[in-house]
Design an enzyme around this catalytic site. Structure first.
Site, PDB file in Angstrom:
ATOM      1  NE  ARG A  45     -56.307  37.447   9.470  1.00  0.00           N
ATOM      2  CZ  ARG A  45     -57.619  37.905   9.614  1.00  0.00           C
ATOM      3  NH1 ARG A  45     -58.589  36.867   9.808  1.00  0.00           N
ATOM      4  NH2 ARG A  45     -58.022  39.273   9.411  1.00  0.00           N
ATOM      5  NE  ARG A  66     -59.086  43.524  15.792  1.00  0.00           N
ATOM      6  CZ  ARG A  66     -59.004  42.790  14.969  1.00  0.00           C
ATOM      7  NH1 ARG A  66     -59.803  41.968  14.637  1.00  0.00           N
ATOM      8  NH2 ARG A  66     -57.972  43.161  14.147  1.00  0.00           N
ATOM      9  CG  HIS A 103     -66.591  38.681  14.984  1.00  0.00           C
ATOM     10  ND1 HIS A 103     -66.181  38.627  13.583  1.00  0.00           N
ATOM     11  CD2 HIS A 103     -67.969  38.991  14.922  1.00  0.00           C
ATOM     12  CE1 HIS A 103     -67.378  39.151  13.010  1.00  0.00           C
ATOM     13  NE2 HIS A 103     -68.285  39.412  13.958  1.00  0.00           N
ATOM     14  CE1 TYR A 131     -59.019  38.004  14.254  1.00  0.00           C
ATOM     15  CE2 TYR A 131     -56.699  38.647  12.856  1.00  0.00           C
ATOM     16  CZ  TYR A 131     -58.309  39.078  13.376  1.00  0.00           C
ATOM     17  OH  TYR A 131     -58.924  39.848  12.930  1.00  0.00           O
ATOM     18  N   PRO A 157     -63.018  35.308   4.796  1.00  0.00           N
ATOM     19  CG  PRO A 157     -63.070  37.467   3.956  1.00  0.00           C
ATOM     20  CD  PRO A 157     -63.902  36.179   4.327  1.00  0.00           C
ATOM     21  CG  ASN A 158     -57.552  37.435   4.984  1.00  0.00           C
ATOM     22  OD1 ASN A 158     -57.061  37.301   4.133  1.00  0.00           O
ATOM     23  ND2 ASN A 158     -58.410  38.643   4.955  1.00  0.00           N
ATOM     24  CG  ASN A 217     -65.021  34.611  11.968  1.00  0.00           C
ATOM     25  OD1 ASN A 217     -65.160  35.632  11.588  1.00  0.00           O
ATOM     26  ND2 ASN A 217     -63.913  34.426  13.035  1.00  0.00           N
ATOM     27  CB  ALA A 248     -62.797  41.794   6.180  1.00  0.00           C
ATOM     28  CD  GLU A 252     -71.813  39.332  13.542  1.00  0.00           C
ATOM     29  OE1 GLU A 252     -72.918  39.825  13.345  1.00  0.00           O
ATOM     30  OE2 GLU A 252     -70.972  40.146  13.494  1.00  0.00           O
TER      31      GLU A 252
HETATM   32  C1  DQA Z   1     -62.861  38.590  12.869  1.00  0.00           C
HETATM   33  C2  DQA Z   1     -62.862  40.161  12.974  1.00  0.00           C
HETATM   34  C3  DQA Z   1     -62.971  40.946  11.815  1.00  0.00           C
HETATM   35  O1  DQA Z   1     -63.110  42.185  12.119  1.00  0.00           O
HETATM   36  C4  DQA Z   1     -61.753  40.630  10.816  1.00  0.00           C
HETATM   37  O2  DQA Z   1     -61.643  41.223   9.566  1.00  0.00           O
HETATM   38  C5  DQA Z   1     -61.569  39.099  10.719  1.00  0.00           C
HETATM   39  C6  DQA Z   1     -61.628  38.270  11.922  1.00  0.00           C
HETATM   40  C7  DQA Z   1     -62.455  37.835  14.103  1.00  0.00           C
HETATM   41  O3  DQA Z   1     -62.803  36.552  14.042  1.00  0.00           O
HETATM   42  O4  DQA Z   1     -62.255  38.634  15.070  1.00  0.00           O
HETATM   43  O5  DQA Z   1     -60.972  38.651   9.602  1.00  0.00           O
HETATM   44  O6  DQA Z   1     -64.035  38.355  12.368  1.00  0.00           O
END
Ligand code: DQA
Length: 140
Positions: free
Chosen positions: A18, A105, A98, A23, A10-11, A72, A75, A96
């Site tokens: 964003r 964070r 990020h 990011y 998501p996102n 990735n 959230a 995994e």
């Molecule tokens: C993320 C880190 C997550 O905590 C966050 O919710 C994201 C992006 C990252 O790539 O740093 O959406 O996965």
């Protein structure tokens, strides 16, 4: 390792727009072009969804077809037992990833519900986290 699937949750469709201070300002599709040029022998496919069930469906389907998955989960990383179960259900190794260093964070980002089911975790290297995950998969 011939076929790698990158899954963004998501996102992450908004990468480039964003929260650029967290990011970066590169759209994922542009980064993907660079990655594909760097690894021309690997068939790199890409899937993004904002929906937990769609991510699970993709892991279930691709997890029996590709050689490795870079995930990735955004959230959902911090909440989804269902994603953990999906990762455990498939033979393909999952890394995994990020973009940000989640451990630097908010406390709620320090917990991953999926890490224990993954082969490893890479975080905090910006978009380069995805390339590092490709390198990790190439060594499996
Ligand atoms: C993320 C880190 C997550 O905590 C966050 O919710 C994201 C992006 C990252 O790539 O740093 O959406 O996965």
């Amino acid at each position: 390792m011939r076929r790698i699937l990158i899954i963004n949750g998501p996102n992450l469709n908004l990468l480039g727009k964003r929260e650029p201070s967290t990011y970066g300002n590169i759209a994922f599709e542009d980064y993907l072009d660079t990655l594909r040029r760097r690894y021309p022998d690997i068939q790199t496919t890409y899937f993004q969804s904002n929906t937990e069930g769609a991510l699970i469906d993709k892991i279930q389907q691709a997890g029996f077809e590709v050689d490795g998955i870079i995930l990735n989960a955004g959230a959902y990383t911090h909440t989804s037992v269902a994603l953990q179960d999906a990762i455990r259900a498939i033979p393909a190794p999952v890394i995994e990833v990020h973009i940000s260093n989640v451990h630097a964070r908010e406390a709620y980002r320090h917990t991953s519900m999926i890490a224990a089911a993954c082969r490893g975790v890479i975080c905090g290297f910006g978009m380069d986290s995805y390339r590092l995950a490709v390198e990790a998969l190439l060594d499996i």
